[in-house]
Motif scaffolding. Structure first.
Motif, PDB file in Angstrom:
ATOM      1  N   PHE A   6       0.816  -1.214   0.000  1.00 42.53           N
ATOM      2  CA  PHE A   6       0.000   0.000   0.000  1.00 42.53           C
ATOM      3  C   PHE A   6       0.843   1.255   0.000  1.00 42.53           C
ATOM      4  N   ASN A  12      -4.825   4.885  -7.727  1.00 44.63           N
ATOM      5  CA  ASN A  12      -5.344   6.187  -8.114  1.00 44.63           C
ATOM      6  C   ASN A  12      -5.167   7.148  -6.953  1.00 44.63           C
ATOM      7  N   GLU A  13      -5.575   8.360  -7.123  1.00 44.84           N
ATOM      8  CA  GLU A  13      -5.313   9.365  -6.097  1.00 44.84           C
ATOM      9  C   GLU A  13      -6.015   9.045  -4.798  1.00 44.84           C
ATOM     10  N   ARG A  14      -7.311   8.598  -4.951  1.00 44.84           N
ATOM     11  CA  ARG A  14      -8.079   8.306  -3.754  1.00 44.84           C
ATOM     12  C   ARG A  14      -7.417   7.218  -2.916  1.00 44.84           C
ATOM     13  N   GLN A  15      -6.933   6.182  -3.665  1.00 46.94           N
ATOM     14  CA  GLN A  15      -6.321   5.089  -2.917  1.00 46.94           C
ATOM     15  C   GLN A  15      -5.021   5.541  -2.253  1.00 46.94           C
ATOM     16  N   VAL A  17      -4.292   8.584  -1.197  1.00 48.09           N
ATOM     17  CA  VAL A  17      -4.634   9.346   0.007  1.00 48.09           C
ATOM     18  C   VAL A  17      -5.041   8.398   1.126  1.00 48.09           C
ATOM     19  N   PHE A  18      -5.920   7.419   0.740  1.00 48.15           N
ATOM     20  CA  PHE A  18      -6.414   6.486   1.751  1.00 48.15           C
ATOM     21  C   PHE A  18      -5.259   5.746   2.422  1.00 48.15           C
ATOM     22  N   ASN A  19      -4.310   5.276   1.561  1.00 45.46           N
ATOM     23  CA  ASN A  19      -3.218   4.500   2.150  1.00 45.46           C
ATOM     24  C   ASN A  19      -2.390   5.330   3.122  1.00 45.46           C
ATOM     25  N   ARG A  21      -3.513   7.848   4.792  1.00 52.59           N
ATOM     26  CA  ARG A  21      -4.336   8.104   5.981  1.00 52.59           C
ATOM     27  C   ARG A  21      -4.451   6.860   6.868  1.00 52.59           C
TER      28      ARG A  21
ATOM     29  N   ALA B 140     -11.554  12.411  -5.217  1.00 54.08           N
ATOM     30  CA  ALA B 140     -10.617  12.744  -4.143  1.00 54.08           C
ATOM     31  C   ALA B 140     -10.674  14.208  -3.772  1.00 54.08           C
ATOM     32  N   LEU B 185     -10.070   9.309   6.806  1.00 50.78           N
ATOM     33  CA  LEU B 185      -9.525   8.248   5.956  1.00 50.78           C
ATOM     34  C   LEU B 185      -9.842   8.522   4.497  1.00 50.78           C
ATOM     35  N   SER B 305      -6.334  -1.697   3.388  1.00 50.39           N
ATOM     36  CA  SER B 305      -5.498  -1.028   2.397  1.00 50.39           C
ATOM     37  C   SER B 305      -5.313  -1.848   1.127  1.00 50.39           C
ATOM     38  N   HIS B 310     -13.181   1.305  -3.076  1.00 50.81           N
ATOM     39  CA  HIS B 310     -13.092   2.362  -2.099  1.00 50.81           C
ATOM     40  C   HIS B 310     -14.067   2.105  -0.946  1.00 50.81           C
ATOM     41  N   ARG B 313     -12.458  -0.388   1.318  1.00 55.84           N
ATOM     42  CA  ARG B 313     -11.393   0.235   2.105  1.00 55.84           C
ATOM     43  C   ARG B 313     -11.974   1.023   3.268  1.00 55.84           C
TER      44      ARG B 313
END
Lengths: 668, 384
Positions: A6, A12-15, A17-19, A21, B140, B185, B305, B310, B313
């Protein structure tokens, strides 16, 4: 199976950011748990000891059982303070269901006054949870059994047997021994930060006065405790006999007092307000220390009622005051040996030098009188002591000055407190030029020396000091210290004779002692008739004193000095007497003070003689010397209106009293 | 089972395959924690299976089975049911407002005749699901900060206020914190997070003084100074600290904790069970259990992760956040670092509702793990 890490593959960008966070959140959670671990380390590792103690205090409960209080004995083992069984009823708050019902049931078995009931309900609220409350004490055996039989119907009520302090001699030792009484809030404060838990025990008594107070901790012993495990509601889960603490009984205290002498002193002093101290010269042991009138110490153990206390506190003759230690009086003529010794030590006075006493002398702007109207005539030092001639000592004191006298007086124990193990001594006062300057910022006036020389003026002393003075005079060499407490729990306290010697010449002391012997044994001595012991060859030496408490005006004197009996009690003279015996081999010294008693020779000396007789008769050495005790000579009652001091009849002029020596006295 | 085997069409949907895809390490950790809970409950009851330990184990068994079943449920089913679950929760919360049982001065329970339901527990799952579903369709940049965020704020705010009004301060805080965690998150600007945190801190004093009930205010004031009145309102915190502290390094031994065995410790089988653990097993035991919790959280976050969707997640990370918050809040409370609020230690404390909630949450985490490759394409985060 390979999974995308991760961190590095951002789909992608969302992932992405998520990772990041999630990583942050994991960090926060980890940090939080680390913080909790830190807190745990603080509580469980650093502060463990503190919480361990608190946990044990929660878990275990010690039911206190008070130890038996130590006995107090006299020098021969006679019991002066002991304990007796005391049947009581206690109430346990945590076992009580219905206070009213329980007390109703209880009041059918034992008398229970309505106001006592209210008081109990109030106490119940204020008492800590596990401390039982005393409902009643001193039950009879019948009442005690009745409650025990009915115990199952009385939840929360227990009948137990405790001990109560008892003083078999009541008032005889009340001032020395003191008494025990209920623990007050002030006692708890004085006990410091963590008071002995036994102090909270119902019915526990603490020493309030005298020996009971001074040696309270030794007499108290150590409380026993039964260890029980309790839950949060205070219920007993389990008893733990191994954790029990055995009670350690209080230590036995042996006093130097002799019950017989003490009781005799009380009898002799009777209703007078006075004090008597008798001391064993060889050891410094105080064998008598009495103060009258006294009070029954047993009353204080139960607790006095208000009127009872007020009656004691308000009585003019002050029964609650220990006059032997706390009462200070002008020593009067009993002080003259000090003046005489100071004169001899100064080298300024020849003992054979004669001074003519005409009954009065002019000094300053007024007359100073001798106690004998008309005077004693020509007096040397020996005569002056024997006759207690005031003019001689006025002149002598004037000659040598106050400081020499003060120095001698202090060496003999006046103006100081002794370590006798109990508190309450008032040191009195020995005046000097320095004292006058410091206290009043004034010079010493020569007129004051006159009063000082005959033991009056600012000078004051207590009975113990006068006894010590007599003992040191008799003993001659040692600065003897008094001892009241002989042993504590079998351990002997240091004797009073382990003290340095007196820095005075022996022949000077002998001279003064011979004067005192003459007082008691020369038929012209002031206390001749009052001092005959009737113990064969065993004779007493002494000195009387009559201390004025008022100024006698010239007009009054002209009209004839009023007799003490016609005065109100509080204006009468103090009667004093000091003595030691046998005077050729001194073993006992004493002082007697009768407050507002009248003349020293008429009042104090006969009492002293009676007390001294008992002390001497109890001494094996003295008894051996007395081969055939002689009957006491008749003592004529002192007629009212007679002279204040020295009631000895004037001897026939042709009879010259035989000279006295220390070796032997020719008995008349 | 090889990776190649899983590439065959339909292979992943076979139950046996799904079953093997469950994260058994995570399952084992959960079992260990619940087992530890049983051991403690056995000890507290005076070394007896009744009344708590056996019950705890049976409940856990059932919940574990439920978790396994939920792990098989396709992620799309979770996705579709997200809003309905949330809606049901909300309706039930409103129902509690109107007809709820009053117990201990608070309206928290809904009596359905056969079971007493605590709607706030349903909402804990429902909120995470709804937020995950909403963010699933949000780009995002909008998740970072935009006007559309009023939707999650409302999703969080409405149930939080309802729960706070019951009043159940602990759960309200938990709901708000969970919601905020999901928003963070999802990518909420850290500046906004910081600003929110600051304003929340600033809001504490006035809320404490004017909004809270007396007993709640007292709890907080007591927390600030527990030793002021050790036999009164500070009693719980004080006794808990005594239990912890007296445990020392290795503890007093199994079944020998005097604080818990003799009832000095309040709520010893529920909220304060961690104190019992600390007393009997000491620092070593406590840190071991905390390590189990941390491992559980770490594994669950890692599962989150690696999900391809999404929704997966956020959903799995969201319930993990709830779980972590339980642990931290309860721990802090037991150790005297936070006021006494009714938040149990998950899996360790006795109590069916919370265990059910947490295990449903782990069911979601396991479902995300099992279905980590599945893509959820349907639509943006609309409210339908």
């Amino acid at each position: 199976m390979s999974e995308p890490s991760f961190f590095f593959s951002e789909v992608n960008e969302r992932q992405g950011v998520f990772n990041r966070r999630v990583f942050l959140m994991g960090g926060l959670a980890g940090g939080g748990i680390l913080a909790l671990s830190g807190r745990l380390a603080q509580l469980q590792l650093l502060e463990f000891d503190r919480y361990k103690v608190m946990s044990t205090a929660n878990q275990f409960n010690f039911r206190i059982s008070p130890p038996p209080r130590g006995l107090i004995l006299d020098r021969f083992g006679v019991i002066l303070a002991t304990n007796r069984p005391n049947f009581r009823v206690l109430m346990m708050r945590d076992e009580l269901h219905d206070v009213g019902a329980t007390l109703d049931a209880l009041s059918q078995l034992i008398p229970l006054a309505p106001d006592r009931r209210q008081q109990l309900v109030r106490e119940l609220v204020h008492t800590p949870r596990l401390v039982p409350i005393e409902v009643a004490e001193d039950l009879t055996w019948e009442e005690f059994s009745r409650i025990n039989v009915r115990a199952p119907e009385l939840p929360g009520i227990t009948a137990d047997m405790a001990e109560a302090r008892v003083y078999p001699y009541g008032g005889a030792f009340a001032h020395v021994i003191g008494y025990v009484a209920k623990v007050s809030d002030r006692d708890l404060l004085a006990a410091g930060k963590s008071p002995d838990p036994v102090l909270h025990h119902p019915g526990f008594r603490i020493g309030k006065q005298g020996v009971e107070k001074a040696l309270d901790l030794a007499l108290r012993g150590k409380a026993g405790a039964s260890k029980t495990e309790v839950d949060a509601q205070g219920r007993v889960i389990r008893k733990d006999p191994e954790g029990d603490v055995q009670a350690v009984p209080g230590k036995t205290v042996v006093l130097s007092l002799d019950t017989d002498v003490q009781n005799r002193a009380l009898e002799v002093l009777g209703t007078e307000s006075g004090a008597c101290v008798v001391m064993d010269i060889r050891t410094g042991d105080l064998i008598c220390m009495a103060s009258t009138p006294s009070f029954d110490a047993n009353r204080f153990v139960k607790g006095l009622t208000g009127p009872e206390y007020r009656a004691l506190a308000d009585y003019e003759r002050r029964p609650l005051l220990d006059k032997a230690l706390s009462g200070t009086y002008p020593p009067g003529s009993t002080f003259k040996p000090m003046t005489a010794l100071a004169a001899l030590e100064s080298g300024m006075v020849d003992p054979e030098e004669r001074i003519n006493c005409t009954g009065q002398m002019w000094f300053g702007n007024r007359f100073f009188h001798c106690w004998k109207r008309g005077g004693h005539g020509s007096q040397n030092m020996h005569d002056a002591i024997k006759n207690s001639c005031d003019i001689y000592f006025y002149q002598t004191a004037l000659k040598i000055g106050p400081d020499r006298i003060a120095e001698v007086a202090k060496a003999f124990g006046l103006g100081q407190s002794f370590d006798i193990g109990i508190s309450g001594q008032k040191p009195g006062l020995v005046p000097s030029t320095r004292w006058k300057r410091e206290r009043y910022n004034q010079p010493w006036y020569p007129g004051e020396s006159l009063s000082f020389g005959i033991g009056q003026g600012a000078l004051s002393a207590n009975a113990l000091q006068l006894a010590v003075m007599a003992a040191r005079l008799a003993n001659g060499k040692r600065a003897l210290n008094p001892r009241l407490i002989k042993s504590i729990g079998g351990v002997e306290t240091p004797r009073g004779d382990a003290a340095p010697g007196l820095p005075f010449q022996t022949q000077h002391m002998d001279l003064v002692r011979a004067g005192m012997a003459a007082v008691a044994n020369d038929v012209t001595g002031t206390a001749y008739r009052a001092s005959q012991l009737g113990l064969g060859p065993v004779l007493m030496a002494g000195k009387t004193g009559t201390a004025q408490v008022r100024v006698i005006s010239a007009a009054e004197r002209a009209g004839g000095v009023r007799s003490n009996d016609s005065l109100p009690w509080r204006l009468r003279d103090h009667a004093l007497f000091i003595a030691f015996a046998p005077y050729d081999d001194p073993k006992y010294a004493m002082s007697v003070i009768v407050q507002h008693g009248g003349g020293g020779a008429a009042v104090a000396a006969p009492k002293g003689r009676e007390i001294m007789r008992v002390a001497l008769l109890k001494d094996a050495d003295v008894r051996a010397r007395i081969t055939s005790p002689m009957p006491l000579p008749e003592v004529a009652p002192v007629a009212p209106g007679e002279e204040q001091e020295g009631e000895a009849p004037a001897p026939p002029s042709e009879v010259v009293p035989p000279p006295l020596s220390l070796q032997g006295v020719v008995r008349p | 089972m090889t990776a190649g085997g899983l590439t065959r069409p339909g292979e992943r949907n076979r139950l046996v395959v799904k079953f093997s895809e469950i994260d058994w390490t995570l399952a084992l950790l959960i079992c260990l924690i619940a087992g530890m809970g049983s051991i403690m409950l056995y000890s507290i009851a005076g070394l007896s299976w009744a009344p708590w330990a056996a019950n705890h184990l049976v409940r856990f068994g059932l919940c574990f089975a439920l978790m396994v079943v939920l792990a098989m449920v396709d992620l799309r089913v979770w996705f579709v049911s997200a809003y309905p679950v949330y809606a049901i929760g909300l309706v039930l919360l409103l129902a509690v407002e109107v007809v709820g049982d009053v117990s201990l001065g608070a309206q928290r329970w809904l009596n359905l005749g056969f079971v007493r339901l605590q709607p706030s527990e349903i909402m804990k799952i429902g909120l995470v699901l709804a937020l995950a579903r909403f963010y699933h369709g949000l780009p995002a940049d909008e998740a970072r900060f935009s006007w559309r965020l009023f939707v999650p704020v409302a999703l969080i705010g409405v149930p939080t206020l309802l729960v706070a009004h019951q009043p159940d301060l602990g759960t309200a805080v938990l709901l708000a914190a969970t919601g905020l965690s999901v928003m963070m998150l999802a990518g909420l600007s850290l500046r906004v997070v910081g600003a929110l945190a600051l304003s929340a801190l600033a809001a504490i004093p006035p809320v404490v003084m004017f909004v809270l009930h007396d007993y709640q205010r007292n709890r907080i004031l007591t927390f600030l100074n527990p030793e002021a009145d050790p036999s009164g309102s500070g009693y719980h915190i004080m006794q808990s600290k005594i239990a912890l502290g007296s445990g020392g390094l290795l503890g007093k031994g199994f079944g020998l904790g005097s604080q818990s065995q003799l009832d000095f410790l309040p709520e010893k089988h529920t909220d304060f069970i961690f104190a019992t653990l600390a007393e009997e097993f000491g620092f070593v035991g406590c840190v071991s259990v905390l390590a189990l919790y941390l491992a559980t959280i770490t594994i669950a976050l890692r599962i989150a992760s690696v999900s391809h969707s999404h929704f997966g997640r956020l959903g799995s990370a969201g319930v993990t956040a709830t779980f972590a918050l339980y642990v931290l809040i309860n721990g802090a409370m037991v150790m005297g670092l936070a006021p006494v609020v009714g938040v149990p230690m998950p899996m360790l404390s006795f109590g069916g509702t919370v265990m059910l909630t947490v295990m449903i949450g782990f069911g979601l985490v396991q479902a995300v793990r099992v279905h980590r490759y599945s893509e959820i394409t349907s639509g943006r985060g609309t409210l339908v």
